[in-house]
Write an enzyme that holds these catalytic residues in place. Sequence first.
Site, short mmCIF file in Angstrom:
data_model
loop_
_atom_site.label_atom_id
_atom_site.label_comp_id
_atom_site.label_asym_id
_atom_site.label_seq_id
_atom_site.Cartn_x
_atom_site.Cartn_y
_atom_site.Cartn_z
N ASP A 1 -6.36 -6.95 4.14
CA ASP A 1 -7.48 -6.30 3.46
C ASP A 1 -8.40 -7.35 2.86
O ASP A 1 -9.62 -7.31 3.04
CB ASP A 1 -6.93 -5.37 2.36
CG ASP A 1 -8.05 -4.72 1.58
OD1 ASP A 1 -8.98 -4.19 2.22
OD2 ASP A 1 -8.01 -4.74 0.33
N ASP B 1 -2.98 -18.42 1.20
CA ASP B 1 -3.97 -19.10 0.35
C ASP B 1 -4.69 -20.19 1.14
O ASP B 1 -5.91 -20.39 1.00
CB ASP B 1 -3.33 -19.65 -0.94
CG ASP B 1 -2.01 -20.37 -0.70
OD1 ASP B 1 -1.48 -20.33 0.42
OD2 ASP B 1 -1.50 -20.99 -1.66
N TYR C 1 0.82 -1.22 0.00
CA TYR C 1 0.00 0.00 0.00
C TYR C 1 0.85 1.26 0.00
O TYR C 1 0.42 2.31 -0.46
CB TYR C 1 -0.90 0.04 1.24
CG TYR C 1 -2.22 -0.66 1.10
CD1 TYR C 1 -2.28 -2.03 0.88
CD2 TYR C 1 -3.41 0.04 1.21
CE1 TYR C 1 -3.49 -2.67 0.77
CE2 TYR C 1 -4.63 -0.60 1.10
CZ TYR C 1 -4.67 -1.95 0.88
OH TYR C 1 -5.87 -2.59 0.77
N LYS D 1 3.09 -15.55 3.11
CA LYS D 1 3.32 -16.31 1.87
C LYS D 1 4.82 -16.58 1.83
O LYS D 1 5.52 -16.19 0.88
CB LYS D 1 2.81 -15.48 0.67
CG LYS D 1 2.81 -16.21 -0.64
CD LYS D 1 1.73 -17.27 -0.78
CE LYS D 1 1.91 -18.06 -2.07
NZ LYS D 1 1.05 -19.26 -2.14
N ASP E 1 -12.32 -8.90 4.45
CA ASP E 1 -13.59 -8.86 3.69
C ASP E 1 -14.18 -10.25 3.62
O ASP E 1 -15.39 -10.45 3.77
CB ASP E 1 -13.35 -8.34 2.26
CG ASP E 1 -13.71 -6.86 2.12
OD1 ASP E 1 -13.66 -6.14 3.15
OD2 ASP E 1 -14.05 -6.43 1.00
C1 IPM Z 1 -10.38 -1.12 3.94
C2 IPM Z 1 -10.62 -0.55 2.57
C3 IPM Z 1 -9.46 0.35 2.20
C4 IPM Z 1 -8.20 -0.50 2.17
C5 IPM Z 1 -9.63 1.10 0.87
C6 IPM Z 1 -10.91 1.93 0.86
C7 IPM Z 1 -8.44 1.94 0.53
O1 IPM Z 1 -10.81 -1.56 1.64
O2 IPM Z 1 -10.31 -0.32 4.90
O3 IPM Z 1 -10.27 -2.34 4.06
O4 IPM Z 1 -7.89 -1.14 1.16
O5 IPM Z 1 -7.50 -0.53 3.19
MG MG Z 2 -10.82 -3.51 2.48
#
Ligand code: IPM
Ligand code: MG
Length: 355
Positions: A245, A221, A142, A189, A249
């Site tokens: 990240d 993975d 990032y 990884k 999710d």
């Molecule tokens: C999160 C989001 C952010 C990230 C984006 C919006 C930049 O997906 O907070 O997980 O990738 O960190």
């Molecule tokens: Mg995210």
Amino acid sequence: MNMKIALLAGDGIGPEVIDQAVKVSNAIATKFGHQITWTPALTGAAAIDAVGDPYPDETHAVCEAADAVLFGAIGLPRFDNDPSAKVRPEQGLLRMRKKLGLFANVRPTFTFPSLLDKSPLKQERIEGTDLVFLRELTGGIYFGKRGREDQGDTAFDTCTYTREEIVRLAKKGFELARTRSKKLCCVDKANVLETSRLWRETVQGMEKDYPDVEVSYELVDAVAMRLVQWPNSYDVLITENLFGDILTDEASVISGSMGLMPSASIGNENALYEPIHGSFPQATGLDIANPLATILSAAMMFEMSFDLHEEGTLIRKVVDQSLADGVVTEDLANGGKAYKTSEVGDYLAGLIAKA
Ligand code: IPM
Ligand code: MG
């Protein structure tokens, strides 16, 4: 206690869900005799439109002066669909994380007994899931060097980690594991990436300082697979920025609604609390978004920034109560009555006043 909180509502449904968290926090303050001073500040697309910068210096100053930051959501499709946009709301979020030194992103995933059937996963697989990701938030790909070469036809992003960055994150992981079931999983990884080998080597070197914590090392993975197969086999997981990240999710679907999961981003000086969901632009202004993730983020704020555990526990308790009573927004309504965002906030504040 006196608490100074910066309020960054952001874009889309951000302001609506933030309003409910403020309502609930104020009810808590009244009940327990605290004073909260809220200072709103601009961020995201709202800040780009107002002053041309998604994280203006004035907003940074408000965050630095506050004891904690409560954050809504940022991002709007008009930026996503324009790869050439010079300023993006997300840049504000990344700059804010970096400038406030928020290196540890705490993202819990848990299930609510009354919502087990909302998860796309089989009930018996997810029952009892209670895990926490600690995602490194201010390093890795990032924030590495990126660019274009070859007249723009080649692009690169680089992932860099220092031992120091790994140690400070891993330390938080070991400490958190100690307060839970003493299991720590280091996700990497290491069979391919040099940064991952440094992660593994560094965490291995720290094991002797935490003899009571059982550490496992798993490839990202494999974790992606096991997370949906046996989520309840995990407790605390530490990982680098991009892996975290993606996996968080994935983990959020276990609970059945993205609208439920809170998070904290912690540094040595500052802390920020936000729902893990995004700005849900289609729902802006409709008063239909689920405010619970933001409200549960406020609960984390009371506990982690102010050591106010009774307050956090009461918020969680009334959230459970509202779910059991079916006072929920449309994402959880299951064909029953769907309450408005603001009605859910009112209901929770009322339960707190009566508690
Ligand atoms: C999160 C989001 C952010 C990230 C984006 C919006 C930049 O997906 O907070 O997980 O990738 O960190
Ligand atoms: Mg995210």
